[in-house]
Design a protein around this motif. Sequence first.
Motif, mmCIF file in Angstrom:
data_model
loop_
_atom_site.group_PDB
_atom_site.id
_atom_site.type_symbol
_atom_site.label_atom_id
_atom_site.label_comp_id
_atom_site.label_asym_id
_atom_site.label_seq_id
_atom_site.Cartn_x
_atom_site.Cartn_y
_atom_site.Cartn_z
ATOM 1 N N ALA A 85 -25.554 -5.032 2.208
ATOM 2 C CA ALA A 85 -25.697 -3.681 2.761
ATOM 3 C C ALA A 85 -24.354 -2.988 2.759
ATOM 4 O O ALA A 85 -23.298 -3.624 2.688
ATOM 5 C CB ALA A 85 -26.245 -3.760 4.184
ATOM 6 N N LEU A 133 -21.610 -0.774 8.292
ATOM 7 C CA LEU A 133 -21.998 0.175 9.318
ATOM 8 C C LEU A 133 -20.886 1.207 9.506
ATOM 9 O O LEU A 133 -19.721 0.929 9.237
ATOM 10 C CB LEU A 133 -22.231 -0.536 10.648
ATOM 11 N N ASN A 156 -22.132 -8.760 3.634
ATOM 12 C CA ASN A 156 -23.208 -9.745 3.556
ATOM 13 C C ASN A 156 -23.337 -10.631 4.784
ATOM 14 O O ASN A 156 -24.333 -11.325 4.939
ATOM 15 C CB ASN A 156 -22.998 -10.641 2.336
ATOM 16 N N LEU A 174 -24.737 -7.552 14.912
ATOM 17 C CA LEU A 174 -24.566 -7.102 13.534
ATOM 18 C C LEU A 174 -25.731 -7.545 12.658
ATOM 19 O O LEU A 174 -26.180 -6.798 11.783
ATOM 20 C CB LEU A 174 -23.238 -7.614 12.984
ATOM 21 N N CYS A 175 -26.229 -8.759 12.890
ATOM 22 C CA CYS A 175 -27.419 -9.193 12.145
ATOM 23 C C CYS A 175 -28.604 -8.275 12.439
ATOM 24 O O CYS A 175 -29.354 -7.883 11.533
ATOM 25 C CB CYS A 175 -27.772 -10.633 12.521
ATOM 26 N N HIS A 213 -28.261 -4.885 10.674
ATOM 27 C CA HIS A 213 -28.424 -4.927 9.219
ATOM 28 C C HIS A 213 -29.774 -5.497 8.783
ATOM 29 O O HIS A 213 -30.099 -5.467 7.595
ATOM 30 C CB HIS A 213 -27.316 -5.764 8.587
ATOM 31 N N TRP A 261 -30.463 -8.656 9.042
ATOM 32 C CA TRP A 261 -30.251 -10.037 8.617
ATOM 33 C C TRP A 261 -30.924 -10.974 9.618
ATOM 34 O O TRP A 261 -31.199 -10.613 10.751
ATOM 35 C CB TRP A 261 -28.757 -10.363 8.573
ATOM 36 N N SER A 277 -26.273 -15.852 7.685
ATOM 37 C CA SER A 277 -25.429 -14.664 7.572
ATOM 38 C C SER A 277 -24.218 -14.790 8.485
ATOM 39 O O SER A 277 -23.318 -13.948 8.437
ATOM 40 C CB SER A 277 -26.223 -13.405 7.957
#
Length: 265
Positions: A2, A5, A42, A155-156, A159, A161, A168
Motif C-alpha cells: 500500500a 498513510l 508492506n 497500522l495493520c 492498511h 493487513w 506483516s
Amino acid sequence: MADPLSADAFLAALRGEGVKVVEVDGWRSRNRDHKGKWGPVNGVMIHHTVTRGTAATVKLCVEGHGDLPGPLCHAVIAKDGTVHVIGYGRANHAGLGDPAVLDAVVAESGLPANKENVTDGNRHFYGFECENMGDGKDPWPAAQVDAIVRVAAGLCRAHGWGTTGTTSVIGHAEWQVGKIDPKGPGITMDAVRKEVAARLKAPAAKEPPKPPAPAGPPTYTVREGETLGWIAEAYGTTVAELQKLNPDIKDPDKLAVDQKVKLPG
C-alpha cells in the motif's frame, strides 16, 4: 502492499488503538526521502535501541550516529509505553534484508529464515525503535510490549493487513542477517504477532487492559555501572521515590551488581 498513510492518518491509527503519543517537534518533515522512495509499505518492523533513558534514546533516533543519519525510525517506544513520533517518510531503520522475507510479508505467509541482505527495507516498512539495551537482561515492561502490539495492530488495521495472518509485523532479526533485535527477556515476535492477531479480531479498543494484581512489588536487578538515577529515568520515577522504597540504599551512585531494587508498583 500500500501507499504509506498520511501523517495524520498515521497518528489516528496509533491513537485509535489507545496509544499515548508524544509528537516530537519537526517530525512531519523529518525523513530521508532525498535518498530514495518510501513505499509501497508492506509491514511494521520492531527494533531495540541499545540505549538507556528515554530522552537519550529519542535524541539518538532523531539525530542518528556515525555514518547513519537520522531519523532512525518513525517512532520510539519508551519503557512506560509512550510512543514518541520523531519522523515521517523514509527512515534509516531497516537497512538491507532478504527479498524472500519481504515476499512472505506481502503474502502474509510463514516467514523463511533470512539468508541475504540485498533488498532495501527502509522503503517497505514502518519502523519502531524500542528503548532497551538488547543484552538479553534489560527487561521489557508490560506497558512497553502492550504499546508495541497496539502500534502494530493500528497500522495493520489501517492498511487492511492481517486478514490471512500477522506476518506483516516482524522483528529486525527476521529481516536482516546479523541482527538480533528485539531481544528479550519479556518479548518474542511470535508472541507479539499472536497478540496483534487477537486485537485485529475485534474493533479498536482505546482503553489499555488492566494488569493482574502483582504478587509483590516489582524489582529491578542491577547491572555493572548502573545507578539509581538511571533506573529512575528508565522507569519514569525519581531517585527520592526509589530511596523511600529501598531504605537500605545509602548511596544512589553505588549499587552492587545483581542487587535487587524495588520499583513503584
